[in-house]
Design an enzyme around this catalytic site. Structure first.
Site, PDB file in Angstrom:
ATOM      1  N   TYR A  53       0.790  -1.370  -0.468  1.00 34.39           N
ATOM      2  CA  TYR A  53      -0.484  -0.458  -0.292  1.00 34.39           C
ATOM      3  C   TYR A  53       0.814   1.730  -0.424  1.00 34.39           C
ATOM      4  O   TYR A  53       2.104   1.238   0.298  1.00 34.39           O
ATOM      5  CB  TYR A  53      -1.346   0.107   0.936  1.00 34.39           C
ATOM      6  N   LEU A 240     -17.586  -2.304  -0.447  1.00 33.01           N
ATOM      7  CA  LEU A 240     -18.770  -1.642  -1.478  1.00 33.01           C
ATOM      8  C   LEU A 240     -18.238  -2.043  -3.281  1.00 33.01           C
ATOM      9  O   LEU A 240     -19.061  -1.608  -3.680  1.00 33.01           O
ATOM     10  CB  LEU A 240     -18.737  -0.168  -1.188  1.00 33.01           C
ATOM     11  N   LEU A 245     -20.932  -0.455  -5.111  1.00 30.36           N
ATOM     12  CA  LEU A 245     -22.705  -0.987  -3.976  1.00 30.36           C
ATOM     13  C   LEU A 245     -22.824   0.484  -3.308  1.00 30.36           C
ATOM     14  O   LEU A 245     -24.098   0.254  -2.560  1.00 30.36           O
ATOM     15  CB  LEU A 245     -22.123  -1.770  -3.429  1.00 30.36           C
ATOM     16  N   THR A 246     -22.599   1.918  -3.625  1.00 32.46           N
ATOM     17  CA  THR A 246     -22.842   3.351  -3.259  1.00 32.46           C
ATOM     18  C   THR A 246     -24.261   4.044  -3.534  1.00 32.46           C
ATOM     19  O   THR A 246     -23.996   4.304  -3.114  1.00 32.46           O
ATOM     20  CB  THR A 246     -21.395   4.113  -3.186  1.00 32.46           C
ATOM     21  N   LYS A 248     -22.964   5.396  -6.769  1.00 33.12           N
ATOM     22  CA  LYS A 248     -22.474   7.050  -7.262  1.00 33.12           C
ATOM     23  C   LYS A 248     -21.611   6.727  -8.504  1.00 33.12           C
ATOM     24  O   LYS A 248     -22.120   7.006  -9.332  1.00 33.12           O
ATOM     25  CB  LYS A 248     -20.771   7.331  -6.642  1.00 33.12           C
TER      26      LYS A 248
END
Length: 350
Positions: A53, A240, A245-246, A248
């Site tokens: 990351y 999500l 799955l928001t 948007k």
């Protein structure tokens, strides 16, 4: 916040885990620290990161996420208040992890990875050290809906799982890690790690971090039974579906500053049939009077085989919504509704 036992270990993790892959790319260090403060204040005791990351991975930013977390723990003096998980990369051609050469799950590379992670995190041990993805040549996520190329390709220099486990045994003995976890792994892979541990090759795997969400329930096909019978806890990531799955992105929307607009690397959730599935679940959430992001997170958080839901956010508002999923009453009616959609739509995004 409710805590659940991690595998057969003495660790009890909160049912929400704070994922941190945006720290160092989409989030500044100050923003990352604010997220960590809020999560801890709300009762979260579990933080997940990785040497890879932030995302998207690149040489210029690699390791920033672990450094941000290390600085936060040092400034707050709260290392004893968190269960800290990080990851070592599996087989990769990217050369920036090992100073100019590819990496595999062999002794020299794992030792190099853990020492660098401990230095960045400013701690003498991590509670859960996970293999981010296999050394084997397998599809990303290791749990596809169909087999693909057959027979599967095998690398000539594939590292035996027993050999990898032996390195983790030495890390446990040295006190650098407490427990072993897997990620993006298949049923065969998990069972082979378990079998080799029972033969004495190394520590028993405690957890499996795989994608699990409304449009990817492949964990339930074979891995759920492995998890149950072998006490390998599911740490669910991507609840999500990378933002789909928001709601948007519904109907082709592309919000300014969204991950898709910034990086256009969400192809896992852009497969055939995925857009219709996303819309169906987002509408289902609204039919229950809920924000789609809250609904999707609540689905994952309240599945009985999920030990912890690894949430992620780029804003405090998003984080508040994700944390609120711990308090949602997930009803049998909600479960029946999403199961009905799943029966029709299946798993379009493995």
């Amino acid at each position: 916040m409710e805590k659940r036992r991690l595998g057969r270990t003495d660790l009890f993790v909160t049912k929400i885990c704070l994922g941190t892959m945006t720290f160092g790319e989409q989030n500044t260090e100050a923003e990352g620290h604010a997220q960590l403060d809020l999560a801890l204040d709300r009762g979260v005791n579990f933080i997940d990161t990785a040497e890879l990351y932030p995302i998207p991975p690149k040489a210029e930013t690699q390791g920033a996420t672990e450094r941000f977390i290390g600085n936060w723990m040092k400034e707050r003096g709260n290392r004893d208040k968190v269960i800290l998980a990080t990851k070592v990369v599996g087989r990769t051609a990217n050369e920036w992890f090992r100073g100019g050469r590819p990496s595999k799950l062999v002794r020299a590379d794992i030792m190099d990875a853990i020492d660098k992670s401990l230095a960045k995190l400013q701690t003498d041990h991590v509670d859960l050290y996970q293999i981010h993805f296999p050394d084997r040549l397998v599809p990303w996520g290791s749990s596809p809906t169909r087999i693909g190329e057959w027979p599967a390709k095998r690398a000539d220099d594939e590292t035996p799982i027993a050999e990898t486990l032996a390195v983790f045994e030495d890390l446990v003995k040295a006190g650098k890690i407490r427990h072993l976890g897997l990620s993006n792994e298949s049923a065969w892979g998990v069972m082979t790690f378990v079998k080799e541990a029972e033969r004495g090759a190394g520590p028993r795997v405690a957890s499996l971090q795989n994608a699990y969400n409304l449009v990817n329930r492949t964990f339930e096909v074979n891995l759920a039974e492995v998890s149950d019978r072998e006490d390998v806890s599911l740490l669910a990531y991507s609840p999500l579906a990378q933002g789909y799955l928001t709601g948007k992105y519904d109907d082709g929307a592309l919000p300014e500053g969204s991950r898709k607009q910034l990086y256009n690397r969400l192809q896992r959730y852009e497969t055939a049939g995925a857009a219709d599935a996303h819309k169906a679940y987002n509408q289902c959430a609204r039919d229950f009077g809920m924000d789609p992001a809250l609904f999707a997170n609540a689905f994952v958080t309240h599945q009985p085989f999920v030990a912890s839901n690894i949430i992620g956010a780029t804003s405090i508002a998003q984080l508040e919504t994700a944390l609120a999923s711990a308090d949602v009453k997930w009803t049998s009616e909600m479960q029946a509704a999403v199961d009905a959609i799943h029966q029709q739509r299946g798993n379009p995004c493995p």
